[in-house]
Write a protein that holds these residues in place. Sequence first.
Motif, short mmCIF file in Angstrom:
data_model
loop_
_atom_site.label_atom_id
_atom_site.label_comp_id
_atom_site.label_asym_id
_atom_site.label_seq_id
_atom_site.Cartn_x
_atom_site.Cartn_y
_atom_site.Cartn_z
N ASP A 13 91.91 40.45 56.07
CA ASP A 13 92.95 39.93 55.17
C ASP A 13 94.06 40.94 54.91
N GLU A 14 94.28 41.84 55.86
CA GLU A 14 95.40 42.79 55.78
C GLU A 14 96.59 42.20 56.52
N ALA A 15 97.79 42.43 56.00
CA ALA A 15 99.00 41.95 56.66
C ALA A 15 99.17 42.66 58.00
N VAL A 16 99.43 41.88 59.05
CA VAL A 16 99.63 42.46 60.38
C VAL A 16 100.96 42.02 60.99
N GLY A 17 101.79 41.36 60.19
CA GLY A 17 103.09 40.92 60.68
C GLY A 17 103.55 39.68 59.95
N THR A 18 104.65 39.16 60.41
CA THR A 18 105.21 37.93 59.85
C THR A 18 105.59 37.01 61.01
N ALA A 19 105.82 35.74 60.67
CA ALA A 19 106.23 34.76 61.67
C ALA A 19 106.99 33.64 60.96
N PRO A 20 107.85 32.93 61.67
CA PRO A 20 108.52 31.77 61.06
C PRO A 20 107.50 30.70 60.70
N LYS A 21 107.58 30.19 59.50
CA LYS A 21 106.61 29.20 59.02
C LYS A 21 106.59 27.95 59.90
N ALA A 22 107.74 27.36 60.15
CA ALA A 22 107.78 26.10 60.87
C ALA A 22 107.21 26.23 62.28
N ALA A 23 107.56 27.28 62.97
CA ALA A 23 107.12 27.45 64.36
C ALA A 23 105.65 27.89 64.45
N SER A 24 105.06 28.31 63.35
CA SER A 24 103.70 28.86 63.37
C SER A 24 102.62 27.83 63.16
N HIS A 25 102.97 26.65 62.70
CA HIS A 25 101.96 25.62 62.44
C HIS A 25 101.88 24.67 63.63
N HIS A 26 100.79 24.78 64.39
CA HIS A 26 100.59 24.01 65.62
C HIS A 26 99.09 23.97 65.90
N SER A 27 98.69 23.69 67.11
CA SER A 27 97.26 23.55 67.42
C SER A 27 96.51 24.88 67.43
N ASP A 28 97.24 25.99 67.42
CA ASP A 28 96.62 27.32 67.40
C ASP A 28 97.27 28.18 66.31
N THR A 29 97.41 27.61 65.12
CA THR A 29 98.05 28.29 64.00
C THR A 29 97.35 29.62 63.72
N PRO A 30 98.11 30.71 63.63
CA PRO A 30 97.47 31.99 63.31
C PRO A 30 97.00 32.04 61.86
N TYR A 31 95.97 32.83 61.61
CA TYR A 31 95.45 33.05 60.26
C TYR A 31 96.55 33.71 59.43
N HIS A 32 96.82 33.14 58.25
CA HIS A 32 97.94 33.63 57.44
C HIS A 32 97.67 33.43 55.94
N LEU A 33 98.55 33.99 55.14
CA LEU A 33 98.43 33.99 53.69
C LEU A 33 99.09 32.75 53.09
N ALA A 34 98.41 32.13 52.15
CA ALA A 34 98.94 30.96 51.44
C ALA A 34 98.39 30.99 50.01
N PHE A 35 98.58 29.91 49.28
CA PHE A 35 97.96 29.75 47.96
C PHE A 35 97.93 28.27 47.62
N SER A 36 97.06 27.91 46.69
CA SER A 36 97.04 26.58 46.08
C SER A 36 97.08 26.77 44.58
N CYS A 37 97.71 25.81 43.90
CA CYS A 37 97.83 25.88 42.45
C CYS A 37 97.48 24.53 41.84
N TYR A 38 96.70 24.59 40.76
CA TYR A 38 96.37 23.41 39.97
C TYR A 38 97.04 23.57 38.61
N VAL A 39 97.98 22.67 38.29
CA VAL A 39 98.62 22.67 36.98
C VAL A 39 97.73 21.87 36.04
N VAL A 40 97.35 22.50 34.92
CA VAL A 40 96.47 21.88 33.94
C VAL A 40 97.17 21.94 32.59
#
Length: 192
Positions: A13-40
Motif C-alpha cells: 500500500d505504498e505509492a509507486v506512481g500516478t496514472a490518469p483515472k479515466a485511462a486506468s479503469h479497464h479489464s486490468d485496472t492497477p491496484y490504486h488508492l480510493a475511499f468510500s464515505c457514508y454520510v450519517v
Amino acid sequence: MVEEEIVLLNADDEAVGTAPKAASHHSDTPYHLAFSCYVVDTDGRVLITRRALGKRTFPGVWTGSCCGHPAPGEKLRDAVRRRLRDELGIAGASLTSVLPGFRYRAVAEDGTVEHERCPVVRATVAPGGAVARNPEEVEAAEWWPWERCLELTGRPESSPWYRLQMAELAPLGAPLDWPDAGAAPLPPAVGW
C-alpha cells in the motif's frame, strides 16, 4: 480541464506512481488508492446514492454516499470533503475513519475491474441538511434507516464494494456507534 490522477499502490500500500483515472479503469485496472464515505445524520439515517447512469464503471448501482480517489499528495480527509462537496453539495461534516484497512477487487458486467485500497469514512451531519446532487455523478440520493441499508446488501442492484463494506460495518452496530479506527491503520500512501 485537468485530467484526474489516481495514486498507484504496491502490495504494501505504498505509492509507486500516478496514472490518469479515466485511462486506468479497464479489464486490468492497477491496484490504486480510493475511499468510500457514508454520510450519517445525527438521527442515524444514512444517505444512500445511486450512481449516475452515465458513469463508466458500475453505472446505476446503489451504494454508500460517495466515493472517490485522493489526488497525489492529497490527504484522505481533504479528498472526502472535496467529493462530498462536488457530488452532494455537503460541507461541514464531521469525519471519522471507520474501516481504514478495507480493500477489494470487483469486476463489472462489461469486464471493467475496480481494484482498490479503499478506506471507509463516516461523515456525520445534522438531520435535514440539504443535498445538492451532481447529476453527472449521482442519479439519486435518499436518506435511509439502517435496517433498509442492511436489506440492500442482499439485492443485485447494490455495488459489490457496498456489500463487502456492509459485511464489515454491520457487526460494528448502528452507524452512529461505529468506532473511530484512527489514522494509524491507513495505507502509507495517504495521510489523514
